[in-house]
Design an enzyme around this catalytic site. Structure first.
Site, short mmCIF file in Angstrom:
data_model
loop_
_atom_site.label_atom_id
_atom_site.label_comp_id
_atom_site.label_asym_id
_atom_site.label_seq_id
_atom_site.Cartn_x
_atom_site.Cartn_y
_atom_site.Cartn_z
N ASP A 67 -10.19 -30.45 -47.24
CA ASP A 67 -10.86 -29.69 -47.95
C ASP A 67 -10.16 -29.69 -49.41
OD1 ASP A 67 -8.66 -28.42 -46.63
OD2 ASP A 67 -9.39 -26.39 -47.11
N ASP A 213 -2.90 -23.33 -50.48
CA ASP A 213 -2.57 -22.94 -49.14
C ASP A 213 -0.97 -22.71 -49.01
OD1 ASP A 213 -5.03 -24.05 -49.13
OD2 ASP A 213 -4.80 -24.96 -47.16
#
Length: 314
Positions: A67, A213
């Protein structure tokens, strides 16, 4: 003031959502574009926001999860089809080198431009790119694979000439650049004019940090001190903190805590989990810790100013 703006192309997480797209953002400043992350479909959203691929010279990828990088082959191929000749620089963890090189080999052998891969050490806070006006620093993150964020910071420019003082003392043009750089000036009679009399301070610099992240990482705060705009992932709500910890992600309140500790000017949260029905709860949790928080959304342009950031929809 020269524009310094961030375009949100995607702010969803790994599982596809109808309302959000995979991660990608673009910084626009001084006629140049800098992309961070390139999730699937990025090139389409890039075009829809009126951005020009010819101005894109550097792509910074945070880590080797789809992603955040599945859009690279399509983007690289499209640049070749459009007749690009300028080099494209891809900065990413070493784990992504084979992926980028294979994409170039499969789709861009005869494209007429060169893709240069720059390996980024995800364990170090380090200067990884600079030009005349901008520095880019890597930010070590804590994720399930090697991962780093990026800090974009303008360099301090020259001081501003006070034209009326230059005219009053008939200072020759050949001395102007030295005075802008901080020099004083001595008149023919020996009188020294201090630089503070001849100039005003340089335009305040602007900065944007992209924290992708990561598990909650208070060690980031000193590295982000005073940043104008912080984008920080907020994949989960506070009541999902255990899941966030196990998946090496952050909650909205943890993102806000980093913003508060770092004393940033504005926080933008994103990378929303598909498990969420609405992001409004995340916004409320974050604002209870750090009031100047906004939600990322596709199509948003955030203008970063010297004192505040103004979100706009493109």
């Amino acid at each position: 003031m020269i524009p310094f703006s961030v375009h949100i192309l995607g702010c969803g997480s790994a599982n596809p959502l109808q309302r959000h797209r995979p991660s990608s953002q673009v910084l626009s400043t001084r006629g140049k574009l800098f992309m961070v992350d390139c999730g699937e479909g990025t090139q389409v959203r890039f075009s829809r926001q009126g951005l020009s691929l010819s101005r894109l010279g550097h792509i910074f990828v945070t880590h080797a999860h789809g992603d955040h990088c599945f859009g690279l082959p399509g983007l690289i191929n499209t640049m070749g089809l459009l007749g690009r000749t300028a080099q494209l620089h891809v900065h990413a963890p070493e784990e992504l080198r084979p992926y980028v090189e294979q994409a170039v080999e499969l789709f861009c052998q005869h494209s007429g431009y060169e893709v240069i891969f720059h390996s980024v050490d995800t364990t170090q806070y380090a200067l990884i790119h600079e030009d005349r006006s901008l520095e880019v620093w890597s930010l070590p993150l804590s994720h399930s694979v090697p991962c780093c964020g990026y800090l974009f910071r303008e360099k301090l420019g020259p001081r501003h000439i006070r034209r009326e003082m230059i005219d009053t003392y008939d200072i020759p043009v050949c001395y102007i650049n030295n005075i802008k750089a901080g020099a004083s000036f001595t008149l023919p009679d020996g009188t020294m004019l201090p630089n503070s009399l001849l100039t005003t301070p340089p335009t305040p610099t602007r900065s944007w940090a992209y924290v992708s992240d990561t598990a909650f990482r208070p060690q980031l705060a000193p590295l982000l001190r005073g940043v104008d705009l912080l984008y920080h992932e907020a994949t989960f709500a506070a009541d999902d903190e255990v899941r966030a910890r196990h998946t090496f992600h952050s909650t909205s309140s943890q993102a806000a805590t980093i913003a508060k500790l770092a004393g940033v000017h504005r926080l933008c949260i994103g990378h929303f989990s598909a498990r969420l029905g609405s992001e409004r709860a995340l916004l409320g949790e974050a604002r209870s810790v750090f009031p100047d928080t906004i939600l990322a959304n596709e199509g948003m342009e955030i203008t970063v100013g010297e004192e505040r950031c103004s979100p706009q929809r493109s």
